[in-house]
Design a protein around this motif. Structure first.
Motif, PDB file in Angstrom:
ATOM      1  N   LEU A 107       0.847  -1.198   0.000  1.00 42.38           N
ATOM      2  CA  LEU A 107       0.000   0.000   0.000  1.00 42.38           C
ATOM      3  C   LEU A 107       0.882   1.248   0.000  1.00 42.38           C
ATOM      4  O   LEU A 107       1.986   1.239   0.542  1.00 42.38           O
ATOM      5  CB  LEU A 107      -0.887   0.041   1.248  1.00 42.38           C
ATOM      6  N   THR A 108       0.348   2.312  -0.586  1.00 41.77           N
ATOM      7  CA  THR A 108       1.029   3.603  -0.584  1.00 41.77           C
ATOM      8  C   THR A 108       0.077   4.633   0.034  1.00 41.77           C
ATOM      9  O   THR A 108      -1.047   4.796  -0.444  1.00 41.77           O
ATOM     10  CB  THR A 108       1.359   4.052  -2.026  1.00 41.77           C
ATOM     11  N   PRO A 109       0.511   5.320   1.092  1.00 40.26           N
ATOM     12  CA  PRO A 109      -0.391   6.305   1.704  1.00 40.26           C
ATOM     13  C   PRO A 109      -0.698   7.458   0.754  1.00 40.26           C
ATOM     14  O   PRO A 109       0.158   7.886  -0.018  1.00 40.26           O
ATOM     15  CB  PRO A 109       0.397   6.823   2.904  1.00 40.26           C
ATOM     16  N   HIS A 165       1.337   3.331  11.277  1.00 36.17           N
ATOM     17  CA  HIS A 165       1.029   3.754   9.915  1.00 36.17           C
ATOM     18  C   HIS A 165       1.960   3.083   8.918  1.00 36.17           C
ATOM     19  O   HIS A 165       1.543   2.689   7.815  1.00 36.17           O
ATOM     20  CB  HIS A 165       1.166   5.282   9.820  1.00 36.17           C
ATOM     21  N   GLN A 193       0.890  -0.189   5.922  1.00 33.52           N
ATOM     22  CA  GLN A 193       1.101  -0.156   4.470  1.00 33.52           C
ATOM     23  C   GLN A 193       1.666  -1.483   3.931  1.00 33.52           C
ATOM     24  O   GLN A 193       1.705  -1.693   2.730  1.00 33.52           O
ATOM     25  CB  GLN A 193       2.061   0.978   4.065  1.00 33.52           C
ATOM     26  N   SER A 222      -5.033   4.878   1.536  1.00 35.29           N
ATOM     27  CA  SER A 222      -3.874   4.380   0.795  1.00 35.29           C
ATOM     28  C   SER A 222      -4.384   3.920  -0.560  1.00 35.29           C
ATOM     29  O   SER A 222      -5.594   3.744  -0.771  1.00 35.29           O
ATOM     30  CB  SER A 222      -3.230   3.174   1.498  1.00 35.29           C
ATOM     31  N   SER A 243      -3.350   0.854  -3.648  1.00 38.26           N
ATOM     32  CA  SER A 243      -2.556  -0.331  -3.960  1.00 38.26           C
ATOM     33  C   SER A 243      -2.769  -0.618  -5.439  1.00 38.26           C
ATOM     34  O   SER A 243      -3.531   0.096  -6.113  1.00 38.26           O
ATOM     35  CB  SER A 243      -3.003  -1.520  -3.108  1.00 38.26           C
TER      36      SER A 243
END
Ligand code: ZN
Length: 636
Positions: free
Chosen positions: A10-12, A340, A344, A414, A416
């Protein structure tokens, strides 16, 4: 042996992409920008922390330790101010930011060194006591501030200066021949160096962070070596144990969170970063092991951590006293930073649960509703003698709180490869990039006071992706409808998230309803301080009672019937404490009458009589008349 990947799936979505207009956080953010950040600037001026960068102060040595790390407090203010500027123009604040950034740049020495205390007061003692003197900790906060400043202003001068400082540190410390094998007694620079690597693309900063994490706690211990060089016996270390500075053992060998809570969490946030960057499963497993120990044995219901004032940190498993809980605001913040990062990895909702639990309780309790008073420690009970104050001799918490509040949007979404992840709920508008396309996400809700959430998705054109909706760990009953209709298949939860895969068109709506009854919360039988007691929670909000609502009655004499908790009335009071939902109902009050001259009496237990009680959210206690407060209540 493990084969799993430690890479993040995942990318915030950054806070710059989300605007909150909810009843809980958005007033807090506005107060942070308009009151707290200017107030902190004034305090940092009056206490000499910003003027210190003019390098013309005098200070007695040995200096009080709080002044040694003063640069970090000013740096965190700068970071908070820059985040506020990033989301909203504010010319007076921008002027303060530019003035201070200029001072920091001007204070830098020709060799790149940048720490006001040691430049001015003790230049011959630079890098002589990494264990106690916080030079790299201050550097880490200045690096984070410089990254935020570059993002807010586009001006690279401060970032360039901090790169030179990081290069200076890299020249002196490392495992290569000719370098000293040092690292800081207060971790922080590790996560800052990873951020600097991202901001600049310079891999040497990542390598330096890796060195600092891996060298820490190795034998021979660097803190022994430098103590002997100072002519000191390492056995006489004032804190008695290197657990205090997270240097008691190499990180991969640790199985309990110990020592100073803030140091532990900052270090682990850096470890989580490195696990991802280096794709190192052993570092990820270290985080998971320590997380289990922390969350299952050493964390307060409010997300507060570190029960002891003595070491500002951890004691033993299941030791969670309420009235003497230290639970430093900075520790709650660092706990959020660490979780956090772990969230991710693969979108496990247990990490988002900790973020939410901490944000709504033990984090935001750290600041008053007026934005000018702060808690350093956040106990879960008070006899009436614990109050927020305008500032501290060691003011680490206020600017730390300010920077997290100003960048709160970071924690909501996030993305993905397959779509969008919704971690937190609050009325807001966001712009999220999914598979290269912009999707606007609007949340309409009165969360956390109500569990009805409507998400409106507006992709530029119809787009097929998965929407991952977090179902909070506290929620036992929920419903979801898409464009008014229940989902065709019985929805299953994966690690706390509900996945809805479909082709989304502009204006599609998802209605998520989270049941929010009043819940009684019980502690593990090994937590001796909580036995026979319950706490009240509704949604993510932990409740407390204050004596101001109870005619000054002793709150420890209030007894709640567990069977009656669900019958407590839920009332929203828009005029109370900025607008909060309170819980009201009947309880039993142990009678003091008949005990006038007796401390003990035989064979006659106390009697009770009915009493009406009101519970308010824990996070807003101590905003009215001072008095007693309690989170955990007797049940008999
Ligand atoms: Zn603090």
């Amino acid at each position: 042996m493990t084969t799993k990947s430690a890479r993040r799936q995942l990318t915030p979505v950054p806070f710059t992409q989300i605007t909150l207009d909810d009843p809980f956080w958005s007033p807090r953010q506005e107060t942070n920008r308009t009151v707290t950040i200017p107030h902190m600037h004034q305090m940092l001026m009056e206490t000499g922390r910003i003027p210190a960068f003019d390098l013309n102060f005098t200070r007695l040595v040995p200096s009080p330790i709080v002044e040694i790390f003063g640069d970090s407090d000013a740096a965190k203010w700068l970071e908070a101010a820059c985040y506020a500027l990033t989301t909203r123009p504010d010319p007076p604040l921008a002027a303060l930011v530019n003035e201070f950034a200029g001072k920091v740049v001007a204070a830098q020495q020709p060799d790149g060194y940048l720490n006001t205390h040691f430049i001015v007061t003790q230049p011959d003692l630079r890098w002589k006591n990494l264990r106690d003197w916080h030079e790299m900790y201050c550097a880490g906060h200045l690096i984070e501030a410089a990254i935020a400043h570059h993002q807010a202003t586009g001006d690279p001068k401060l970032l360039n200066a901090l790169c030179r400082y990081a290069d200076h540190i890299d020249t002196h410390f490392g495992s290569e021949p000719g370098k000293r094998r040092g690292y800081d007694g207060h971790p922080e620079i590790e996560l800052a160096l990873v951020r600097l690597y991202h901001a600049t693309g310079e891999r040497r900063y990542l390598k330096l962070a890796q060195y600092m994490v891996e060298e820490r706690g190795q034998s021979p211990n660097y803190f022994d070596i430098e103590a002997r060089e100072r002519g000191e016996d390492p056995a006489h270390f004032w804190a008695k144990t290197y657990e205090y500075c997270q240097a008691h053992a190499p990180i991969r060998q640790q199985d309990k969170v110990v020592g100073h809570a803030v140091r532990a969490m900052y270090l682990l946030a850096g470890v989580a970063d490195l696990a991802h960057e280096l794709d190192d499963p052993t570092l990820l497993e270290t985080c998971e092991r320590l997380w289990d120990n922390l969350v299952h044995r050493r964390m307060y219901l409010t997300g507060g951590i570190g029960p002891s004032r003595r070491n500002e940190g951890f004691t033993t498993d299941y030791d969670l006293p309420d009235e003497s809980a230290y639970a430093e605001t900075c520790a709650a913040i660092a706990l959020i930073l660490w979780n956090h990062r772990l969230l991710q990895v693969n979108g496990d909702g247990k990490y988002a649960d900790i973020i939410e639990q901490t944000l709504y309780n033990g984090f935001i309790s750290g600041v008053s509703l007026d934005g000018k008073h702060f808690f350093y420690d956040n106990p879960l009970a008070s006899a009436g003698d614990h109050h927020r104050v305008p500032w501290f001799a060691c003011p680490c918490c206020p600017p730390n709180l300010g920077r997290l509040l100003a960048s709160l949007g970071n924690y909501f979404y996030s993305t993905s490869a397959d779509g969008i992840w919704t971690h937190l709920y609050a009325q807001s508008s966001a712009r999220v990039q999914v598979q290269g396309q912009d999707v606007e996400v609007r949340q309409v809700t009165n969360y956390p006071w109500d569990g009805a959430i409507r998400l409106e998705l507006r992709p530029a054109q119809p787009q097929t992706f998965t929407l991952h909706l977090r179902i909070p760990g506290w929620c036992d009953e929920w419903q979801v409808r898409v464009n008014g209709a229940p989902l065709a298949e019985d929805p299953a939860l994966t690690k706390g998230y509900l996945a809805i895969h479909r082709t989304w068109g502009p204006g599609d709506q998802v209605e998520l309803t989270l049941a929010m009854p009043v819940q009684s919360v019980w502690a593990h039988p090994a937590v001796r301080q909580m036995q026979g007691r319950l706490a009240l929670q509704r949604g993510p909000i932990v409740y407390c009672m204050e004596s101001v609502d109870h005619n000054g009655l002793g709150l420890d004499r209030i007894s709640l019937d567990p069977a009656a908790v669900e019958q407590l009335t839920i009332e929203h009071r828009p005029d109370l404490l900025g607008g909060v939902t309170v819980l009201c109902g009947a309880a039993a009050l142990i009678q003091a009458a008949g005990w006038e001259d007796a401390l003990y009496r035989r064979n006659r237990p106390p009697t009770t009589q009915p009493v009406d009680v009101t519970a308010i959210p824990y996070c807003v206690w101590d905003n009215r008349a001072p008095g007693e407060m309690r989170v955990w209540f007797r049940t008999g």
